[in-house]
Design an enzyme around this catalytic site. Structure first.
Site, mmCIF file in Angstrom:
data_model
loop_
_atom_site.group_PDB
_atom_site.id
_atom_site.type_symbol
_atom_site.label_atom_id
_atom_site.label_comp_id
_atom_site.label_asym_id
_atom_site.label_seq_id
_atom_site.Cartn_x
_atom_site.Cartn_y
_atom_site.Cartn_z
ATOM 1 N N SER A 1 0.826 -1.174 0.003
ATOM 2 C CA SER A 1 -0.060 -0.146 -0.055
ATOM 3 C C SER A 1 0.787 1.251 0.121
ATOM 4 C CB SER A 1 -0.883 0.157 1.250
ATOM 5 O OG SER A 1 -1.621 -1.085 1.315
ATOM 6 N N ASP B 1 7.272 -16.907 13.469
ATOM 7 C CA ASP B 1 8.461 -17.549 13.323
ATOM 8 C C ASP B 1 8.066 -19.123 13.367
ATOM 9 O OD1 ASP B 1 10.491 -15.859 13.390
ATOM 10 O OD2 ASP B 1 10.573 -15.649 15.577
#
Length: 768
Positions: A251, A326
């Site tokens: 964006s 993660d």
């Protein structure tokens, strides 16, 4: 997620024709599904009358006497216009597509159930703050009150042969989880690096293929946000961050202070780049009740205004791209996995997936101390189980509280207090107010990792690499009235050297950010028209970087010499009417094939890797099967010939003929009804232009782009502008199903006003 659904057969269409359309025209049949827009509608659960006005473009303005009634009415309106979209979205989040779409979506449901999006939404709903829960419950009550009127259902329900179930609080929250998933891609890039390692590539070579963010590129913040003495403990990690790769872009937004504008007050612009589809992701609304007045883009299925303004402030968002995920490589042992020196048993939950036709599939999902073992749901499973740690699966999530506070904020301090509740997906919030202030904040739950844990590769799940906490609220990146007089965000790096925490190591290429800053600095005083020009700009800085490669290569044919000369004379504007834009896009696409043999992917869109190769050489430039040892400039010349051959095969004259912004229905686009639902328009740009136009290298079609555009004039807020593609209605052939698409494609806007003459007025009133 991105491949979504390939379902619905000709047989289903035949059943529809026999059962629903026999003897009727499609238009008349579909018209019967359109919502009531005028008159009065009695609904159980309202405490007072609510006025719902629709203007000539279907933009809705709602006025109520209490906040609960206002959000109730928003639920009603969303359900009126976007009931199928809301149903589809919640079934995605629930992992229940196969119930209505059959076997084809089982892989999708397995993936979604393994991650546990809906379980996370249920946990978050149980922990909502009282004010937040009242808002969610009011919205849900509005949806259910509308369903209780037994309205005619959209075509999709009739086609698939089922009725929508009542809504619940977690149905609202799960779509926020899905948005967070779409804007948090680090797990995927960790897998990519993991697979490259498995192919025999070294970490050093991977860092060449995925180059680091340039040291001389712009950052959103120009100065360290914290005192110097706090930098020292993490100095080594900061140095490491400048050597590692970047990713993710989504964006643009920017805010300009009154010192740089013709009006003396700020401008704020925003255009989130997200999936384009049928219907639009957004729904334009104005909401008004005592103590609450906001206008802008709302998300069907979610209460409040996500991007917009009220009477005193304006805000816009872009994706930070923070690394809040993660992957942990679990070391299996008899009875479980090894963690902190002991064997811990997996927690196993059973997910029952119902499949259309009556069959059930029972899925066993393994859970660890980090989260679910997501590798069990991957087609290409790695040898060792991979567990996911992600902030959006945590049980506490008060993002709706944040947005309710933003909608009501009247000054910077109130805006900051609202953002203190924000978790994920982390967004670059730009701010402006009628008093002339501008600001920026990146809120969110940013993990603190141990030195040596970059978050770029999966790490052992033994407890050694567990997160150490989160970046404190006081240390979030922020700026208030910066000396530059503007803030630009384009998914590029947030923090400058010296900031003591690492939010991410993967950032968007700085092309869009540089171009926006270049245009904002071009004039001493900027106007509303200048803001439009920036938002609609399609000049390619990527072309400027690759122009020296064109200058240096030796064409292999007369045709190549002709086109090389044409491209060198071109200004780099990726206009839909440009033939040079088409040739350049095809040439660059061919260049991205350079490391295909090494990485196992057909297109490797990493401009700085490619530029280094053409400048310094690279082992991938020597083509297999030839006696001659080709250079990288030889490869570039061959790529130009291949691009021109493809251009001739396409029989296209201009970029816009083949570069089409494509709006597909998630279900109907794969049936003959696609001619009623789907749309496409010529579009310009590429992945790196401000008015972005990313495309599939194989088809040249564009399925992501500016999903909403907004420009707010803080000198005269009622002169502000907004627009989104397609239209307000989710009902096929409705007057407002696609009436905004031509405006969006031409770069035109609607007035973003609280006061606009209504075309239709509907009064919602309590059921007596």
């Amino acid at each position: 997620m991105k491949k979504f659904i390939r379902v619905l057969t000709w047989l289903a269409l035949g059943v529809l024709v026999l059962a629903g359309l026999a003897g009727l025209s499609a238009h008349l049949f579909l018209r019967s599904t359109w919502p009531q827009e005028a008159g009065r509608l009695a609904l159980g659960g309202l405490t007072g009358p609510v006025v719902v006005e629709r203007d000539g473009h279907g933009v809705v303005r709602v006025r109520a006497e209490s906040l609960e009634d206002l959000l109730f009415a928003q639920g009603v309106v969303h359900a009126q216009e976007r009931l199928w979209q809301m149903e589809f979205q919640r079934r995605v989040g629930q992992g229940r597509l196969s119930e209505v779409l059959g076997e084809a979506t089982l892989p999708q449901d397995r993936f979604l159930r393994t991650w546990g999006f809906y379980r996370a939404a249920q946990a978050a709903y149980a922990r909502l703050l009282p004010e937040e829960k009242r808002a969610v419950d009011a919205y849900v009550a509005g949806v259910n009150a509308y369903l209780a009127t037994r309205p005619p259902l959209p075509l999709e329900f009739r086609l698939l042969g089922f009725q929508p179930e009542p809504w619940t609080g977690p149905d609202v929250l799960v779509w926020a989880k899905m948005m967070s998933y779409d804007l948090s891609a680090n797990w995927d890039t960790e897998l990519l690096r993991y697979r490259l390692l498995a192919r025999g590539l070294s970490p050093e070579r991977i860092a060449q293929l995925l180059p680091p963010y340039p040291e001389d590129a712009p950052t959103i913040l120009r100065e360290p946000a914290l005192p110097k003495e706090e930098e020292k403990p993490l100095k080594a990690l900061l140095d490491l961050s400048r050597r590692l790769p970047r990713f993710l872009e989504a964006s643009n937004n920017w805010v300009v202070a009154g010192s740089r504008t013709a009006t003396g007050k700020p401008f704020l612009a925003d255009d989130p780049h997200l999936s384009l589809g049928v219907p639009s992701l957004w729904f334009l609304m104005a909401l008004e009740a005592p103590g609450f007045k906001a206008i802008g883009a709302s998300l069907p299925g979610v209460p409040g205004i996500v991007i917009g303004r009220n009477e005193r402030i304006a805000w816009g968002v872009t994706n930070v791209g923070a690394d809040v995920q993660d992957l942990y490589v679990m070391e299996e042992a008899p009875g479980g996995y090894r963690y902190k020196g002991r064997v811990v048993p997996y927690r196993v939950r059973e997910e029952v997936i119902r499949v259309k036709g009556g069959r059930e599939e029972r899925l066993k999902v393994r859970e660890t101390v980090y989260g679910p073992v997501i590798s069990d749901a991957l087609e290409d499973r790695p040898k060792n189980p991979l567990a996911l740690r992600w902030v959006s699966l945590d049980p506490e999530d008060h993002i709706l509280m944040a947005y309710l506070g933003i909608n009501r904020a009247s000054k910077w301090d109130e805006f900051q207090k609202a953002l203190s509740y924000y978790s994920a997906p982390s967004q670059n919030f730009v701010y402006a107010d009628v008093d002339g202030n501008i600001g920026y904040t990146a809120p969110g739950r940013f993990p603190i990792r141990r030195p040596g844990h970059t978050g770029l590769y999966p790490v052992p799940g033994t407890g050694e690499w567990d997160w150490q906490g989160f970046v404190p609220y006081e240390a979030w990146p922020r700026a208030f009235n910066p000396k530059e007089g503007y803030v630009v965000t384009a998914n590029h790096r947030v923090t400058p050297p010296g900031y003591p925490y690492t939010l991410a190591l993967e950032w968007a290429e700085p092309y869009r950010a540089r171009r926006i800053e270049e245009m904002l600095r071009a004039k001493p005083r900027l106007s509303l028209e200048d803001m439009k020009a920036v938002q609609l700009d399609q000049k390619s800085l990527l072309y400027q970087d690759f122009r020296p490669v064109l200058e240096a290569l030796t064409p292999l044919s007369e045709r190549g010499r002709t086109w090389r000369a044409r491209l060198l004379a071109w200004d780099g504007t990726m206009a839909p009417s440009s033939e040079e834009a088409l040739a350049f896009a095809l040439w660059y696409t061919e260049l991205t094939r350079l490391p295909e043999r090494e990485v196992g992917e057909a297109h490797w869109d990493e401009p700085r890797y490619l530029l280094r190769a053409f400048k310094e050489g690279d082992k991938n430039c020597d083509q297999p099967g030839t006696e001659y040892q080709e250079t990288c400039l030889d490869f570039a010349a061959l790529a130009l010939e291949r691009a021109l051959e493809r251009k001739e095969a396409l029989k296209a004259k201009t970029w816009g003929e083949v570069h089409r912004a494509t709006f597909a229905h998630p279900v109907l686009s794969h049936t003959p009804l696609s001619r009623l639902s789907d749309r496409e328009v010529a579009f310009g740009g590429d992945r790196y232009t401000v008015n972005v136009g990313p495309f599939d290298p194989a088809t040249l079609r564009m399925t992501k782009g500016p999903s909403y555009r907004q420009i707010v004039d803080l000198a005269d807020p009622e002169a502000s502008l907004f627009v989104h593609p397609m239209g307000q209605s989710g009902h096929l052939l409705a007057p407002h199903a696609a009436d905004l698409l031509p405006l969006w494609a031409r770069g035109e806007y609607l007035p973003m006003r609280f006061a606009e003459p209504p075309r239709r007025q509907l009064v919602l009133e309590p059921l007596r």
